[in-house]
Write a protein that holds these residues in place. Structure first.
Motif, PDB file in Angstrom:
ATOM      1  N   ARG A   1       8.436  -4.713   8.078  1.00  0.00           N
ATOM      2  CA  ARG A   1       8.643  -5.319   9.398  1.00  0.00           C
ATOM      3  C   ARG A   1       9.934  -4.788  10.008  1.00  0.00           C
ATOM      4  N   ARG A   2       9.824  -4.373  11.275  1.00  0.00           N
ATOM      5  CA  ARG A   2      10.991  -3.931  12.034  1.00  0.00           C
ATOM      6  C   ARG A   2      10.788  -4.309  13.502  1.00  0.00           C
ATOM      7  N   ARG A   3      11.881  -4.740  14.141  1.00  0.00           N
ATOM      8  CA  ARG A   3      11.882  -5.016  15.581  1.00  0.00           C
ATOM      9  C   ARG A   3      10.709  -5.908  15.986  1.00  0.00           C
ATOM     10  N   GLY A   4      10.379  -6.864  15.125  1.00  0.00           N
ATOM     11  CA  GLY A   4       9.321  -7.796  15.457  1.00  0.00           C
ATOM     12  C   GLY A   4       7.916  -7.291  15.219  1.00  0.00           C
ATOM     13  N   VAL A   5       7.750  -6.109  14.630  1.00  0.00           N
ATOM     14  CA  VAL A   5       6.426  -5.532  14.373  1.00  0.00           C
ATOM     15  C   VAL A   5       6.213  -5.404  12.873  1.00  0.00           C
ATOM     16  N   SER A   6       5.058  -5.886  12.392  1.00  0.00           N
ATOM     17  CA  SER A   6       4.677  -5.711  10.993  1.00  0.00           C
ATOM     18  C   SER A   6       3.656  -4.582  10.891  1.00  0.00           C
ATOM     19  N   ILE A   7       3.894  -3.669   9.969  1.00  0.00           N
ATOM     20  CA  ILE A   7       2.986  -2.555   9.718  1.00  0.00           C
ATOM     21  C   ILE A   7       2.527  -2.617   8.267  1.00  0.00           C
ATOM     22  N   TYR A   8       1.217  -2.507   8.076  1.00  0.00           N
ATOM     23  CA  TYR A   8       0.637  -2.375   6.739  1.00  0.00           C
ATOM     24  C   TYR A   8       0.165  -0.934   6.573  1.00  0.00           C
ATOM     25  N   ALA A   9       0.561  -0.323   5.466  1.00  0.00           N
ATOM     26  CA  ALA A   9       0.100   1.027   5.135  1.00  0.00           C
ATOM     27  C   ALA A   9      -0.497   1.001   3.732  1.00  0.00           C
ATOM     28  N   THR A  10      -1.710   1.482   3.614  1.00  0.00           N
ATOM     29  CA  THR A  10      -2.397   1.541   2.324  1.00  0.00           C
ATOM     30  C   THR A  10      -2.688   2.995   1.999  1.00  0.00           C
ATOM     31  N   LEU A  11      -2.327   3.392   0.793  1.00  0.00           N
ATOM     32  CA  LEU A  11      -2.607   4.751   0.323  1.00  0.00           C
ATOM     33  C   LEU A  11      -3.238   4.642  -1.059  1.00  0.00           C
ATOM     34  N   LEU A  12      -4.441   5.168  -1.198  1.00  0.00           N
ATOM     35  CA  LEU A  12      -5.189   5.098  -2.455  1.00  0.00           C
ATOM     36  C   LEU A  12      -5.395   6.496  -3.021  1.00  0.00           C
ATOM     37  N   GLY A  13      -5.156   6.622  -4.333  1.00  0.00           N
ATOM     38  CA  GLY A  13      -5.526   7.847  -5.041  1.00  0.00           C
ATOM     39  C   GLY A  13      -4.582   9.021  -4.873  1.00  0.00           C
ATOM     40  N   SER A  14      -3.272   8.766  -4.824  1.00  0.00           N
ATOM     41  CA  SER A  14      -2.314   9.876  -4.829  1.00  0.00           C
ATOM     42  C   SER A  14      -2.179  10.439  -6.238  1.00  0.00           C
ATOM     43  N   PRO A  15      -1.812  11.716  -6.359  1.00  0.00           N
ATOM     44  CA  PRO A  15      -1.777  12.326  -7.697  1.00  0.00           C
ATOM     45  C   PRO A  15      -0.610  11.878  -8.574  1.00  0.00           C
ATOM     46  N   ASP A  16       0.501  11.445  -7.977  1.00  0.00           N
ATOM     47  CA  ASP A  16       1.585  10.923  -8.805  1.00  0.00           C
ATOM     48  C   ASP A  16       2.413   9.916  -8.008  1.00  0.00           C
ATOM     49  N   ARG A  17       3.340   9.279  -8.702  1.00  0.00           N
ATOM     50  CA  ARG A  17       4.109   8.164  -8.126  1.00  0.00           C
ATOM     51  C   ARG A  17       4.978   8.617  -6.951  1.00  0.00           C
ATOM     52  N   ASP A  18       5.664   9.746  -7.115  1.00  0.00           N
ATOM     53  CA  ASP A  18       6.547  10.218  -6.050  1.00  0.00           C
ATOM     54  C   ASP A  18       5.763  10.614  -4.802  1.00  0.00           C
ATOM     55  N   ILE A  19       4.625  11.256  -4.982  1.00  0.00           N
ATOM     56  CA  ILE A  19       3.803  11.656  -3.835  1.00  0.00           C
ATOM     57  C   ILE A  19       3.271  10.413  -3.120  1.00  0.00           C
ATOM     58  N   ARG A  20       2.883   9.400  -3.904  1.00  0.00           N
ATOM     59  CA  ARG A  20       2.449   8.139  -3.281  1.00  0.00           C
ATOM     60  C   ARG A  20       3.564   7.531  -2.442  1.00  0.00           C
ATOM     61  N   ASN A  21       4.768   7.453  -3.022  1.00  0.00           N
ATOM     62  CA  ASN A  21       5.881   6.835  -2.296  1.00  0.00           C
ATOM     63  C   ASN A  21       6.212   7.596  -1.023  1.00  0.00           C
ATOM     64  N   ALA A  22       6.253   8.919  -1.119  1.00  0.00           N
ATOM     65  CA  ALA A  22       6.574   9.721   0.059  1.00  0.00           C
ATOM     66  C   ALA A  22       5.490   9.585   1.122  1.00  0.00           C
ATOM     67  N   GLY A  23       4.246   9.529   0.686  1.00  0.00           N
ATOM     68  CA  GLY A  23       3.149   9.369   1.631  1.00  0.00           C
ATOM     69  C   GLY A  23       3.213   8.034   2.354  1.00  0.00           C
ATOM     70  N   LEU A  24       3.526   6.966   1.622  1.00  0.00           N
ATOM     71  CA  LEU A  24       3.639   5.655   2.247  1.00  0.00           C
ATOM     72  C   LEU A  24       4.780   5.603   3.250  1.00  0.00           C
TER      73      LEU A  24
END
Length: 372
Positions: A227-250
């Protein structure tokens, strides 16, 4: 005669520089407005894929619907033996439902999820799984089917980015869930320390949930909420090849979602927005905004300003008296309302003043009739 006048006008926003959607590695992803469910970006959002421990969102939902937080659960041998991510539970351990929820959501503990499932399922994990699938159908999760309460890989166990995002948004309406999923560390009975798998909790500004997941079949996945500036954003990422790539993608998905919004001063305090006639020959009255209104809005869509005000005002009028309103909409959705008020005070003339005005008006009309 006093009439109510309604005027609507489109307000063009400054043309934003909208970048291309981010490049993200994964089987599926989805970005939504957390308040409205409006989809901002999607790829393979309804593809049926393994979701690993994101499954625990449904386990938690059913537990909250069928058990009290202070109920005591005795851990069964079956739950203690489940393996992989664990809270180190042992057969016969006694913990509250809340403690097991913390273990399932923070540590992503499979033994805690299975202990809850067996407790709510009256000793039968199979009965609990049937409850999971029935609840999924009731929620309209058309691309979801559960085979386990913990999310370990199993035939016929799958969901989609669309479904798990909807489930996460629903669950986050519950205060206890919001409290738990934003914790990085917690301690429960037996001196057990729980540590989150959600790396973004310590690195992404505004993050407040919700659930990670990983198995060999599912890859690295997460539903994230920020949440920022009164806006909530949901981001879902499924099936990344590793933890760091998932985090960067999100991070890229969340950043892109927030870039769709910015605050806009749609109504300015003290600015004139309407005009009202006054009786007895008094100079007309401007109606000004009582305060400013700067909602956070989609940058790629126009706003509509709707003015509702009287075209004439009865005397006397006091400065600051409400005589109308200004409303801001975007695609029919109301974003705020501001009162329109009198910019100055105007007294009602006395008997002599009113009589003089009527006399002057009568003479004026008579002169008009006599003039060819």
């Amino acid at each position: 005669m006093k009439r109510l006048v309604v005027v609507a006008a489109a307000l063009a926003l400054a043309a934003p520089v909208l970048g291309a959607p981010p490049r993200v590695t994964g089987r599926a992803y989805l970005v939504e407005n957390g308040a409205t469910g409006e989809v901002l970006l999607a790829h393979g959002a309804q593809a049926r894929v393994p979701i690993a421990s994101i499954t625990k969102l449904m386990t938690v939902l059913l537990t909250l619907e069928h058990a009290r937080l202070d109920e005591v659960v005795t851990v069964s041998p079956q739950a203690a033996a489940v393996g992989e991510s664990s809270a180190d539970l042992h057969p016969g351990d006694r913990l509250t439902v809340r403690e097991l929820l913390e273990a399932a959501l923070i540590q992503s503990a499979n033994d805690a999820a299975d202990a809850l499932a067996i407790h709510v399922g009256k000793g039968s994990p199979e009965r609990f799984v049937a409850m999971m699938n029935a609840r999924a159908r009731k929620l309209g999760l058309k691309d979801t089917h559960f085979a386990r309460p913990d999310g370990l890989d199993a035939p016929g166990h799958y969901s989609s980015a669309h479904d798990v995002t909807l489930l996460a948004r629903l669950l986050m309406h519950r205060p206890v869930v919001r409290q738990i999923v934003r914790q990085r560390v917690a301690t429960i009975s037996g001196g057990r320390t729980l540590r989150t798998w959600n790396d973004l909790l310590s690195s992404y500004p505004g993050i407040y949930g919700v659930k990670t997941g990983h198995t060999s079949a599912a890859g690295w996945s997460e539903v994230a909420a920020a949440r920022r500036r009164g806006v909530s954003i949901y981001a879902t990422l499924l099936g990344s090849p590793d933890r760091d790539i998932r985090n960067a993608g999100l991070v890229r998905l969340l950043d892109w979602g927030f870039s769709r919004y910015r605050p806009v001063e749609a109504v300015v305090k003290g600015r004139a927005y309407a005009y009202a006639e006054l009786g007895y020959g008094r100079r007309g009255l401007t109606l000004v905004a009582a305060r400013s209104l700067a909602p956070t809005v989609r940058v790629d869509r126009p706003l509509v300003l709707r003015l509702v005000a009287a075209d004439a005002a009865e005397l006397p009028v006091s400065r600051g008296q409400t005589l109308g309103r200004a409303q801001i909409f975007q695609r029919g959705r109301p974003l705020g309302t501001v009162a329109l008020v009198a910019s100055r005070s105007v007294a009602r003339p006395g008997v002599g003043g009113r009589a003089g005005w009527y006399a002057r008006r009568t003479l004026h009309h008579m002169w008009g009739l006599l003039t060819p």
